[in-house]
Design a protein around this motif. Structure first.
Motif, PDB file in Angstrom:
ATOM      1  N   MET A  99      82.321  30.039   1.206  1.00 23.67           N
ATOM      2  CA  MET A  99      82.514  28.535   1.489  1.00 23.67           C
ATOM      3  C   MET A  99      81.492  27.906   0.827  1.00 23.67           C
ATOM      4  N   PHE A 100      80.323  27.469   1.323  1.00 21.04           N
ATOM      5  CA  PHE A 100      79.385  26.849   0.888  1.00 21.04           C
ATOM      6  C   PHE A 100      77.955  27.866   0.735  1.00 21.04           C
ATOM      7  N   GLY A 101      78.482  28.744  -0.218  1.00 18.04           N
ATOM      8  CA  GLY A 101      77.158  29.561  -0.466  1.00 18.04           C
ATOM      9  C   GLY A 101      76.208  29.366  -1.626  1.00 18.04           C
ATOM     10  N   ASN A 102      75.509  29.708  -1.802  1.00 23.12           N
ATOM     11  CA  ASN A 102      74.143  29.521  -2.364  1.00 23.12           C
ATOM     12  C   ASN A 102      73.772  27.559  -2.658  1.00 23.12           C
ATOM     13  N   SER A 103      74.227  26.498  -1.558  1.00 22.81           N
ATOM     14  CA  SER A 103      74.948  25.494  -1.175  1.00 22.81           C
ATOM     15  C   SER A 103      72.961  25.494  -1.186  1.00 22.81           C
ATOM     16  N   PRO A 104      71.830  25.305  -1.703  1.00 25.73           N
ATOM     17  CA  PRO A 104      70.184  25.131  -1.068  1.00 25.73           C
ATOM     18  C   PRO A 104      69.718  23.887  -0.479  1.00 25.73           C
ATOM     19  N   VAL A 105      70.329  22.853  -0.795  1.00 27.77           N
ATOM     20  CA  VAL A 105      69.925  22.169   0.113  1.00 27.77           C
ATOM     21  C   VAL A 105      71.032  21.298   0.687  1.00 27.77           C
ATOM     22  N   LEU A 106      71.733  22.120   1.180  1.00 29.53           N
ATOM     23  CA  LEU A 106      72.633  21.538   2.265  1.00 29.53           C
ATOM     24  C   LEU A 106      72.644  21.193   3.618  1.00 29.53           C
ATOM     25  N   THR A 107      72.040  20.513   4.307  1.00 31.03           N
ATOM     26  CA  THR A 107      72.119  20.120   5.241  1.00 31.03           C
ATOM     27  C   THR A 107      73.283  19.735   6.394  1.00 31.03           C
TER      28      THR A 107
END
Length: 170
Positions: A99-107
């Motif tokens: 669902m959120f995979g590989n979203s590197p700046v998601l805080t």
């Protein structure tokens, strides 16, 4: 910055807004919604997948019932920092994989206070590669994992997690 707000969205093909990857090549940096989307069963698969400019998604003032899948909803969203999914009813969702995979700046990820994942069977790779989540606690207290068959690599790449709470008794 470009914004996209809506109160009426039609389902096209497999997902909301357009076929899978509805915002993929978009210049939109912010999405917010309000009102009722649809009462039909639908999926949100790949809706914001591989967005290159999207920074925030705020679905806190919207009602989205009858979602059956949200696989790869935000997968590989390079600049996505914040997501509020308070208005989404997850009670019928079977798959939350990637669902959120590989979203590197998601805080920041905000789920509703009464989130119901009681029908979820797949949470694999859900937060995998979300390296910025290491700095913020993700509260999964209300997540029901009683029917989940696959949680493999759910937090892969988030090895320095400071706080994650999962409650399997729901």
């Amino acid at each position: 910055s470009d914004s996209f707000g809506y109160n009426v969205i039609t389902q096209g093909g497999d997902g909301l807004y357009s076929n899978n990857g509805g915002f993929k090549s978009s210049e939109v940096t912010s999405v917010s919604g309000y009102g009722l989307f649809s009462t039909k069963s639908m999926n949100l698969n790949s809706l914001f997948e591989e967005t290159s400019k999207l920074l925030t998604v705020d679905l806190s003032n919207v009602t989205i019932p009858n979602i059956i899948s949200s696989s790869q909803m935000f997968y590989n969203s390079a600049k996505l920092e914040s997501v509020d999914l308070t208005g989404i009813d997850f009670s019928n969702v079977g798959s939350l994989e990637w669902m959120f995979g590989n979203s590197p700046v998601l805080t920041t990820i905000t789920f509703g206070p009464d989130i119901d994942t009681s029908n979820a069977t797949d949470m694999s790779y859900m937060f995998s590669g979300c390296t910025a989540l290491n700095t913020e606690p993700v509260n999964l207290d209300k997540f029901s994992t009683s029917k989940v068959l696959d949680m493999s690599f759910m937090f892969a790449g988030t090895t320095d997690r400071k706080s994650t709470r999962l409650n399997s008794s729901h």
